[in-house]
Design a protein around this motif. Structure first.
Motif, PDB file in Angstrom:
ATOM      1  N   ASN A   1       0.807  -1.224   0.000  1.00 52.98           N
ATOM      2  CA  ASN A   1       0.000   0.000   0.000  1.00 52.98           C
ATOM      3  C   ASN A   1       0.841   1.275   0.000  1.00 52.98           C
ATOM      4  O   ASN A   1       0.352   2.346   0.317  1.00 52.98           O
ATOM      5  CB  ASN A   1      -0.954   0.002   1.197  1.00 52.98           C
ATOM      6  N   ARG A   2       2.135   1.145  -0.325  1.00 52.09           N
ATOM      7  CA  ARG A   2       3.000   2.327  -0.414  1.00 52.09           C
ATOM      8  C   ARG A   2       3.896   2.210  -1.638  1.00 52.09           C
ATOM      9  O   ARG A   2       4.389   1.119  -1.959  1.00 52.09           O
ATOM     10  CB  ARG A   2       3.871   2.460   0.843  1.00 52.09           C
ATOM     11  N   GLY A   3       4.134   3.355  -2.311  1.00 48.88           N
ATOM     12  CA  GLY A   3       5.025   3.371  -3.460  1.00 48.88           C
ATOM     13  C   GLY A   3       4.530   2.479  -4.580  1.00 48.88           C
ATOM     14  O   GLY A   3       3.331   2.192  -4.711  1.00 48.88           O
ATOM     15  N   PHE A   4       5.480   2.010  -5.380  1.00 44.11           N
ATOM     16  CA  PHE A   4       5.151   1.107  -6.479  1.00 44.11           C
ATOM     17  C   PHE A   4       5.454  -0.311  -6.022  1.00 44.11           C
ATOM     18  O   PHE A   4       6.608  -0.733  -5.965  1.00 44.11           O
ATOM     19  CB  PHE A   4       5.974   1.470  -7.724  1.00 44.11           C
ATOM     20  N   HIS A   5       4.395  -1.040  -5.617  1.00 45.35           N
ATOM     21  CA  HIS A   5       4.543  -2.394  -5.075  1.00 45.35           C
ATOM     22  C   HIS A   5       5.540  -2.426  -3.915  1.00 45.35           C
ATOM     23  O   HIS A   5       6.364  -3.334  -3.798  1.00 45.35           O
ATOM     24  CB  HIS A   5       4.977  -3.377  -6.164  1.00 45.35           C
ATOM     25  N   GLY A   6       5.478  -1.388  -3.074  1.00 46.78           N
ATOM     26  CA  GLY A   6       6.314  -1.372  -1.881  1.00 46.78           C
ATOM     27  C   GLY A   6       7.672  -0.732  -2.067  1.00 46.78           C
ATOM     28  O   GLY A   6       8.522  -0.831  -1.178  1.00 46.78           O
ATOM     29  N   VAL A   7       7.905  -0.063  -3.195  1.00 42.91           N
ATOM     30  CA  VAL A   7       9.192   0.605  -3.430  1.00 42.91           C
ATOM     31  C   VAL A   7       8.943   2.075  -3.709  1.00 42.91           C
ATOM     32  O   VAL A   7       8.233   2.432  -4.659  1.00 42.91           O
ATOM     33  CB  VAL A   7       9.955  -0.035  -4.616  1.00 42.91           C
ATOM     34  N   GLU A   8       9.507   2.943  -2.859  1.00 43.67           N
ATOM     35  CA  GLU A   8       9.397   4.390  -3.045  1.00 43.67           C
ATOM     36  C   GLU A   8      10.715   4.898  -3.609  1.00 43.67           C
ATOM     37  O   GLU A   8      11.739   4.891  -2.911  1.00 43.67           O
ATOM     38  CB  GLU A   8       9.080   5.079  -1.717  1.00 43.67           C
ATOM     39  N   GLY A   9      10.688   5.334  -4.877  1.00 47.95           N
ATOM     40  CA  GLY A   9      11.938   5.704  -5.538  1.00 47.95           C
ATOM     41  C   GLY A   9      12.778   4.456  -5.701  1.00 47.95           C
ATOM     42  O   GLY A   9      12.413   3.535  -6.431  1.00 47.95           O
TER      43      GLY A   9
END
Length: 589
Positions: free
Chosen positions: A546-554
């Motif tokens: 539920n955060r970033g792109f599939h759990g990756v922010e940047g």
């Protein structure tokens, strides 16, 4: 870089890689893992020295009420730790029982506790009733006086033999702490395990700690695992700083003269000890046996310079002394060995039968038994008969044993390590240096002994390589100058699979095992660490969804704990089940 969502143990928010590296919660400016002091730490420091990391771990376990096998190399400070813990618990009104393999160690334990009590300014009585009462027994103590006050003692110290012979006196006692200094000696009598478990105050979270460096554990010790959630392991590493020397061609008198006081001379039998005593009277020597230790007291007082004893696994001078300042070198008149003759075959254990069968496996009379050795008890009678025939007729060339007609001689390197280890001990000033000289006239035995010693990473110098004057100086300086020594430390090693944890532990020796919530934790010493190897039983964290792109922010992955819904069994990382919206779940946190 990475982030663990809501896993900071201080603020409960995200835990960043930077915070992990610095060990500080940047939100509240507090250390993430701050080591809190505890009362026993200052108590031990007053008695002995600051707690070592491994001793701190042991202390925390005991104070949490956990029983365990204290597996560590010889010389690491196990005995001092056990005695100081018993004294500490006595100040809290808790009873302890300390068990040693020999009377000499009982005497030394009493001397050590007297020193501790003096440093702490405790009103302690020894075989008399005071504020803290310590009772001890060995053959020279009046038994009636000891028994009369038995129930009033806060700490009782005896040999394992006393436990076996006088259990009726102790069977109704309940001890909060039992420290077995050498579990090998206790396990010689299988009933001792039952006796120890009977007098342990288990209903009050009584703690049993068994100390060993070389334990060979029998089936009876499995009771420790069933009742107290631990099993006994042993160490393949020895903390020693010793010059090991083959002294053939040298003069025993020269060694004693040039190295000065503090030698222990080991022979293979009492008869040989007595001959040595007669021949070495000019060197102020004494004899110590399990039945006669008067000369040991003279050695402590400085009235005798050297001691003579037998090089047996349970010999009084092999396991019975811990005097780093006085014992400086050892001399072995003959390599320690144990032999099996044809007439002994009917009495050897099933495990020894297997060893003997493998030694003679090329003989057709023995070869047929090799596939059946897994169930050796079923073919025991036939195998013993065949071995008697073969042993009488054949000699076999073996690298690390001597096989002659009618006899097999096995080098006893463990006894050598235990005995020579008396010369090099870990003290407040560091690891003392010692020396060990071996005289062996039988070339076959010497060859086998040196070969077997390689298993323990032992290598020997020739006497011609040794400068006795220089060696004496190094031995003396190690007892005078404070030095840094690299100490064994506990380290946690985590893998995913319990099978893998077990396999890794066995790479380093025979691990001890503790069970925490039914998950095994294998403990095994290595050269630098006490490894605690356990398994996660699966993954602990996964990328959030539920955060970033599939759990990756940047470029920063964000992990959190894995949950499993109790209603539908779905595995997820969010705060509620995405399938049934349920809020009841198991969390790997």
């Amino acid at each position: 870089m990475l982030i663990y969502e809501d896993l900071c143990p201080i603020c409960g928010k995200d835990l960043s890689f930077e915070e992990i590296e610095k060990g500080i919660c940047l939100t509240e400016k507090k250390k993430i893992c701050e080591e809190l002091g505890f009362e026993f730490e200052s108590f031990f420091e007053k008695c002995v020295a600051p707690l070592r990391e491994i001793q701190r771990m042991w202390a925390k376990r005991i104070l949490r009420g956990e029983s365990f096998s204290l597996v560590a190399p010889t010389g690491i400070g196990k005995t001092s730790f056990g005695l100081s813990m018993a004294l500490f618990l006595a100040t809290k009104g808790k009873k302890s029982y300390v068990i040693f393999p020999t009377s000499l160690l009982v005497k030394q334990a009493v001397s050590t506790l007297k020193l501790f009590a003096e440093k702490l300014k405790l009103d302690a009585g020894f075989n008399e009733i005071k504020n803290i009462s310590i009772g001890f027994y060995y053959s020279e103590v009046k038994k009636d006086e000891f028994v009369e006050n038995l129930r009033n003692f806060d700490i009782i110290i005896t040999t394992s033999q006393f436990l076996a012979k006088n259990f009726e006196m102790l069977k109704d006692f309940r001890f909060h702490f039992i420290f077995v200094d050498d579990v090998d000696a206790v396990l010689k009598s299988s009933k001792n395990v039952d006796r120890i478990l009977q007098v342990l105050a288990r209903e009050e979270k009584g703690v049993l700690v068994v100390s060993t460096a070389t334990a060979k554990v029998g089936r009876k010790a499995e009771l420790f695992r069933k009742v107290l959630n631990f099993s006994i392991g042993s160490s393949q590493f020895y903390l020693r700083n010793i010059e090991d020397v083959i002294a053939n061609g040298a003069s025993l008198g020269e060694i004693l003269t040039k190295l000065g006081k503090g030698g222990i001379i080991y022979a293979r039998s009492i008869e040989e000890c007595e001959k040595l005593y007669e021949n070495l009277k000019d060197f102020r020597v004494g004899i110590v046996t399990s039945k006669d230790s008067k000369d040991f007291e003279l050695f402590l007082k400085g009235e005798i310079d050297h001691l003579i004893g037998t090089a047996h696994h349970y010999g009084a001078l092999v396991r019975g002394i811990d005097l780093p300042e006085k014992v400086r070198f050892a001399v072995f008149i003959g390599c320690p060995v144990h032999g099996i003759k044809v007439e002994d075959i009917d009495r050897v254990s099933p495990s020894m039968l297997k060893i003997l069968a493998h030694l003679y496996r090329d003989d057709e009379r023995i070869e047929k038994f090799i596939p059946k050795l897994r169930f050796v008890e079923k073919v025991s009678e036939e195998l013993r008969k065949a071995l008697k025939e073969v042993m009488t007729e054949k000699e076999v060339l073996v690298k690390d044993a001597v096989v002659r007609k009618g006899e097999i001689i096995f080098p006893d390197v463990r006894t050598y390590l235990q005995a020579s280890g008396r010369t090099s001990r870990l003290t407040v000033s560091g690891l003392t240096k010692g020396a060990s000289f071996v005289f062996e006239s039988d070339e076959e035995i010497l060859r086998a002994f040196i070969e077997r010693a390689k298993i323990f990473d032992l290598s020997f110098k020739s006497f011609s390589e040794i400068d006795l004057e220089r060696l004496r100086k190094e031995i003396d300086e190690s007892r005078e100058v404070r030095r840094e020594v690299k100490l064994i430390k506990p380290a946690l090693f985590i893998v995913e699979s319990p099978t893998k944890a077990k396999q890794i532990a066995r790479f380093f020796g025979k691990p001890g095992i503790r069970f925490i919530d039914s998950v095994p934790v294998y403990e095994v010493p290595t050269e630098n660490y006490l490894l605690l190897i356990t398994a996660t039983l699966g993954h602990i964290t996964d990328l959030v969804t539920n955060r970033g792109f599939h759990g990756v922010e940047g470029f920063t992955p964000i992990y959190t704990t894995i949950k499993r819904c109790k209603n539908c069994g779905t595995q997820f990382t969010e705060s509620t089940c995405p399938k049934c919206k349920g809020n009841e779940f198991e969390d790997s946190r």
